[in-house]
Design a protein around this motif. Structure first.
Motif, mmCIF file in Angstrom:
data_model
loop_
_atom_site.group_PDB
_atom_site.id
_atom_site.type_symbol
_atom_site.label_atom_id
_atom_site.label_comp_id
_atom_site.label_asym_id
_atom_site.label_seq_id
_atom_site.Cartn_x
_atom_site.Cartn_y
_atom_site.Cartn_z
ATOM 1 N N ASP A 1 0.836 -1.209 0.000
ATOM 2 C CA ASP A 1 0.000 0.000 0.000
ATOM 3 C C ASP A 1 0.867 1.254 0.000
ATOM 4 O O ASP A 1 0.571 2.236 -0.684
ATOM 5 C CB ASP A 1 -0.900 0.022 1.240
ATOM 6 N N LEU A 2 1.932 1.198 0.804
ATOM 7 C CA LEU A 2 2.812 2.350 0.921
ATOM 8 C C LEU A 2 3.505 2.657 -0.404
ATOM 9 O O LEU A 2 3.685 3.823 -0.773
ATOM 10 C CB LEU A 2 3.843 2.102 2.026
ATOM 11 N N GLU A 3 3.884 1.610 -1.132
ATOM 12 C CA GLU A 3 4.515 1.808 -2.434
ATOM 13 C C GLU A 3 3.550 2.499 -3.400
ATOM 14 O O GLU A 3 3.936 3.417 -4.126
ATOM 15 C CB GLU A 3 4.948 0.458 -3.001
ATOM 16 N N ARG A 4 2.293 2.083 -3.386
ATOM 17 C CA ARG A 4 1.301 2.728 -4.248
ATOM 18 C C ARG A 4 1.123 4.192 -3.843
ATOM 19 O O ARG A 4 1.032 5.078 -4.704
ATOM 20 C CB ARG A 4 -0.025 1.977 -4.158
ATOM 21 N N LEU A 5 1.088 4.443 -2.559
ATOM 22 C CA LEU A 5 0.937 5.811 -2.083
ATOM 23 C C LEU A 5 2.123 6.678 -2.488
ATOM 24 O O LEU A 5 1.951 7.855 -2.844
ATOM 25 C CB LEU A 5 0.776 5.827 -0.562
ATOM 26 N N HIS A 6 3.320 6.114 -2.434
ATOM 27 C CA HIS A 6 4.502 6.853 -2.872
ATOM 28 C C HIS A 6 4.333 7.293 -4.332
ATOM 29 O O HIS A 6 4.635 8.434 -4.696
ATOM 30 C CB HIS A 6 5.759 5.993 -2.734
ATOM 31 N N ARG A 7 3.864 6.382 -5.169
ATOM 32 C CA ARG A 7 3.690 6.711 -6.581
ATOM 33 C C ARG A 7 2.608 7.778 -6.771
ATOM 34 O O ARG A 7 2.739 8.672 -7.598
ATOM 35 C CB ARG A 7 3.344 5.448 -7.360
ATOM 36 N N ILE A 8 1.547 7.681 -5.983
ATOM 37 C CA ILE A 8 0.493 8.695 -6.067
ATOM 38 C C ILE A 8 1.047 10.071 -5.732
ATOM 39 O O ILE A 8 0.767 11.061 -6.414
ATOM 40 C CB ILE A 8 -0.677 8.335 -5.119
ATOM 41 N N VAL A 9 1.845 10.132 -4.661
ATOM 42 C CA VAL A 9 2.415 11.407 -4.241
ATOM 43 C C VAL A 9 3.309 11.982 -5.343
ATOM 44 O O VAL A 9 3.244 13.178 -5.663
ATOM 45 C CB VAL A 9 3.203 11.247 -2.926
ATOM 46 N N VAL A 10 4.145 11.119 -5.945
ATOM 47 C CA VAL A 10 5.043 11.575 -7.003
ATOM 48 C C VAL A 10 4.251 12.097 -8.195
ATOM 49 O O VAL A 10 4.510 13.187 -8.713
ATOM 50 C CB VAL A 10 5.983 10.435 -7.446
ATOM 51 N N TYR A 11 3.261 11.323 -8.635
ATOM 52 C CA TYR A 11 2.481 11.728 -9.801
ATOM 53 C C TYR A 11 1.659 12.986 -9.525
ATOM 54 O O TYR A 11 1.472 13.832 -10.399
ATOM 55 C CB TYR A 11 1.565 10.590 -10.240
ATOM 56 N N ARG A 12 1.182 13.101 -8.298
ATOM 57 C CA ARG A 12 0.409 14.294 -7.959
ATOM 58 C C ARG A 12 1.306 15.526 -7.971
ATOM 59 O O ARG A 12 0.903 16.608 -8.422
ATOM 60 C CB ARG A 12 -0.244 14.133 -6.589
ATOM 61 N N GLU A 13 2.539 15.392 -7.496
ATOM 62 C CA GLU A 13 3.451 16.539 -7.444
ATOM 63 C C GLU A 13 3.881 17.013 -8.827
ATOM 64 O O GLU A 13 4.225 18.178 -9.000
ATOM 65 C CB GLU A 13 4.679 16.196 -6.601
ATOM 66 N N ILE A 14 3.854 16.112 -9.813
ATOM 67 C CA ILE A 14 4.202 16.556 -11.169
ATOM 68 C C ILE A 14 2.969 17.020 -11.919
ATOM 69 O O ILE A 14 3.043 17.344 -13.113
ATOM 70 C CB ILE A 14 4.930 15.453 -11.969
ATOM 71 N N GLY A 15 1.823 17.041 -11.236
ATOM 72 C CA GLY A 15 0.650 17.692 -11.809
ATOM 73 C C GLY A 15 -0.430 16.802 -12.352
ATOM 74 O O GLY A 15 -1.415 17.295 -12.900
ATOM 75 N N LEU A 16 -0.296 15.473 -12.231
ATOM 76 C CA LEU A 16 -1.360 14.595 -12.716
ATOM 77 C C LEU A 16 -2.574 14.682 -11.809
ATOM 78 O O LEU A 16 -2.445 14.734 -10.585
ATOM 79 C CB LEU A 16 -0.872 13.143 -12.781
ATOM 80 N N GLY A 17 -3.764 14.663 -12.412
ATOM 81 C CA GLY A 17 -4.984 14.611 -11.637
ATOM 82 C C GLY A 17 -5.229 13.206 -11.103
ATOM 83 O O GLY A 17 -4.635 12.226 -11.582
ATOM 84 N N LEU A 18 -6.122 13.094 -10.131
ATOM 85 C CA LEU A 18 -6.339 11.793 -9.500
ATOM 86 C C LEU A 18 -6.858 10.749 -10.486
ATOM 87 O O LEU A 18 -6.468 9.577 -10.417
ATOM 88 C CB LEU A 18 -7.302 11.940 -8.317
ATOM 89 N N ASP A 19 -7.744 11.148 -11.392
ATOM 90 C CA ASP A 19 -8.247 10.189 -12.377
ATOM 91 C C ASP A 19 -7.130 9.702 -13.285
ATOM 92 O O ASP A 19 -7.066 8.504 -13.623
ATOM 93 C CB ASP A 19 -9.362 10.823 -13.216
ATOM 94 N N ARG A 20 -6.251 10.633 -13.681
ATOM 95 C CA ARG A 20 -5.131 10.238 -14.534
ATOM 96 C C ARG A 20 -4.160 9.350 -13.761
ATOM 97 O O ARG A 20 -3.603 8.393 -14.315
ATOM 98 C CB ARG A 20 -4.414 11.491 -15.044
ATOM 99 N N ILE A 21 -3.964 9.643 -12.488
ATOM 100 C CA ILE A 21 -3.083 8.809 -11.658
ATOM 101 C C ILE A 21 -3.630 7.400 -11.572
ATOM 102 O O ILE A 21 -2.886 6.417 -11.668
ATOM 103 C CB ILE A 21 -2.938 9.421 -10.249
#
Length: 267
Positions: free
Chosen positions: A52-72
């Motif tokens: 779960d933590l690994e997935r969350l790490h990726r979400i945080v990274v993608y969110r910081e580069i500007g991807l929206g949640l649906d795109r993530i």
């Protein structure tokens, strides 16, 4: 959701601290199914596993580069082969955003300069546009005298967007107005006449290149043209007595609009 002991995973609070995201965000991602904790304690508390933590790490990274949640969600859940394409598209958007921010930064620099200097022209440009009688120290003197007024703010905002061509057009309009005033005085145009009132309105329109000029403010300005030695010298250099004549046509126009020139204030 399998049961577990507290030692099997991390709580929402622990994950929040570790990843630097809010508990509210974690709850939201859980609610929309983007990142759900895989375990639950016997007491009902949700726990995040290493996966779960690994997935969350990726979400945080993608969110910081500007991807929206649906795109993530799409990037995380679809084929890994789609990830480079999604990231390239995001890189293009980031590059466009950087360009817009650089333009905004340049605009802010000009606005700051305009507030501090008043006129964003070199000394040579000022002389070429406004003539040899122009004193390049005048903008700084005006900033020192009027820098805390609304009118200076309005003037600076206009100045920030102007280059030499725009200022040349304004200088030409002012010169044309000065000639028209002198010609009207020579022709015997009387204060309060339609011709005089038209010139008063023309003056307000031309002066609006600097800041909006109310009729009361115009009355005050007319008195300054007559009383201030520098202004009076300018107008009287066009025609002897022009400063006084101009003040009189402004006063007459003000009276026609219900303004008493003797009590007019800068407002």
């Amino acid at each position: 959701m399998p049961d577990a002991t507290d030692a099997d995973g991390l709580t929402v609070g622990q994950v929040s601290t570790r990843l630097g995201v809010t508990v509210r965000a974690l709850h939201h991602w859980d609610e929309i199914g983007l990142a759900r904790p895989s375990l639950r304690t016997a007491a009902g508390y949700r726990l995040y596993t290493a996966g779960d933590l690994e997935r969350l790490h990726r979400i945080v990274v993608y969110r910081e580069i500007g991807l929206g949640l649906d795109r993530i969600r799409t990037v995380l859940d679809d084929s890994p082969a789609d990830v480079p394409g999604a990231l390239r598209a995001q890189r293009t958007q980031v590059a466009e955003r950087i360009d817009r921010l650089q333009q905004l930064s340049a605009g802010l620099d000009r606005m700051i300069d305009a507030h501090e200097r008043g006129l964003l022209l070199t000394v040579d440009q000022q002389a070429a546009i406004f003539g040899p009688q122009w004193n390049p120290d005048w903008p700084a003197q005006a900033r020192q005298r009027y820098g805390d007024t609304t009118q200076w703010l309005q003037y600076a905002e206009r100045s920030a967007s102007r280059g030499p061509e725009e200022w040349q057009a304004i200088a030409d309009a002012i010169a044309g107005l000065d000639r028209a005033l002198g010609d009207a005085m020579d022709a015997g145009v009387t204060p309060g006449s339609p011709e005089a009132n038209q010139l008063v309105e023309r003056h307000r329109e031309v002066f609006a290149s600097y800041f909006p000029l109310t009729r009361q403010m115009q009355v005050c300005l007319g008195r300054r043209y007559e009383a201030d030695p520098a202004f009076a010298a300018h107008y009287d250099g066009i025609r002897a007595g022009l400063a006084t004549w101009f003040r009189r046509i402004v006063d007459a126009s003000a009276r026609a609009h219900g303004i008493d020139p003797d009590t007019a204030t800068w407002q």
